[in-house]
Design an enzyme around this catalytic site. Sequence first.
Site, short mmCIF file in Angstrom:
data_model
loop_
_atom_site.label_atom_id
_atom_site.label_comp_id
_atom_site.label_asym_id
_atom_site.label_seq_id
_atom_site.Cartn_x
_atom_site.Cartn_y
_atom_site.Cartn_z
N LYS A 56 0.81 -1.22 0.00
CA LYS A 56 0.00 0.00 0.00
C LYS A 56 0.85 1.28 0.00
O LYS A 56 0.38 2.33 -0.43
CB LYS A 56 -0.93 0.04 1.21
N SER A 81 -9.02 1.15 8.28
CA SER A 81 -8.57 0.65 9.57
C SER A 81 -7.28 -0.13 9.37
O SER A 81 -6.72 -0.67 10.29
CB SER A 81 -9.63 -0.26 10.17
N GLU A 207 -9.40 -14.15 -3.87
CA GLU A 207 -10.19 -13.57 -2.78
C GLU A 207 -10.43 -14.59 -1.67
O GLU A 207 -10.39 -15.79 -1.92
CB GLU A 207 -11.61 -13.27 -3.30
N GLY A 211 -15.86 -14.03 0.91
CA GLY A 211 -16.18 -12.74 0.27
C GLY A 211 -15.85 -12.78 -1.20
O GLY A 211 -14.95 -12.07 -1.65
N ASP A 213 -17.19 -11.59 -3.85
CA ASP A 213 -17.89 -10.61 -4.70
C ASP A 213 -17.14 -10.34 -6.00
O ASP A 213 -17.74 -10.16 -7.04
CB ASP A 213 -18.08 -9.28 -3.94
N SER A 307 1.27 -9.92 -0.36
CA SER A 307 0.92 -8.50 -0.35
C SER A 307 1.27 -7.76 0.94
O SER A 307 1.43 -6.55 0.93
CB SER A 307 -0.57 -8.33 -0.65
#
Length: 322
Positions: A56, A81, A207, A211, A213, A307
């Site tokens: 990130k 968060s 994923e 979850g 999606d 990651s």
Amino acid sequence: MTTPSLPTYADVEAAASRIAGVAHRTPVLTSSTLDALTGAEFFFKCENFQRMGAFKFRGAFNALSKFSAEQRKAGVVAFSSGNHAQGIALSAQLLNIPATIVMPHDAPAAKVAATKGYGAQVVVYDRYKEDREAIGRRLAEENGLTLIPPYDHPDILSGQGTAARELFEETGALDHLFVPLGGGGLLSGTALATRALAPQCVLHGVEPEAGNDGQRSFRTGEIVHIDTPVTIADGAQTQHLGHITFGIIKRDVNDILTASDADLVGAMKFFATRMKMLAEPTGCLGLAAALNLREQLAGKRVGVIISGGNIDLERFCSLAAV
Ligand SMILES: *Cc1c(COP(=O)(O)O)cnc(C)c1O
């Protein structure tokens, strides 16, 4: 609604020069144990060794580097968060930009402390009663701050794509690449780098099973929204992909896979015992999915992006104990 044009690999290259010398060029590690076990040749891009412990930092530093003088003076606001908060806070500190981070009242004390430690001002909200996006937007409007979202932003995803760019520079073309997927900043940036540098590479987003999606969105062609999934992969508890990230993923990714929490724990233990390193559960999605596909990978050169590595030792021990 007009569709803004999607970022391209040129944006990833520009991001690479902005972060050069500031972000770590993380190592690419191999494991002869794993290669013997699978018959494949694995290459791990270790973003668990990135500054603040996750990729990130790349997107955050890229985005903040592009601020105008006025934007720098007024400051940045982000809601998160997790790792995006720390990426923005550290980048803002390095660039001398005031940062405000909106965090839930029950965020882990260690994460709040880390964010404050980078000099950011933390604004707390009640996650059951208040909407963090609305708070972020209000702060932005009232104080002239620039809001930087965690994934659906051209400068964020272009920055995240620099990890895969470094990987391909080091390994040359790969047959497969496995990438953790939350809101899709990492996967879409990786897709831009992959199609430019290794066009034939089979690119898989991964994923948490609870979850999926992104998998459903990929298969139906429409962004699917879900409730916050219950999974140990806290970096991938997003409720939907972004419009920009999905536009790239739909076009450039080959498939989206899932991994169970048990698979993630297995991969996390493998990294700890065989490779002597800590990866957080979300960081283990790529290896977990690759192991589930291992019959198809024999004889192939396989890349995996780890990651992030931000996990408390207590939490690691309790997960590893089961
Ligand atoms: C944010 C994050 C992800 C997911 O990234 P997206 O860009 O939201 O898809 C994966 N792993 C870790 C460690 C993260 O912090």
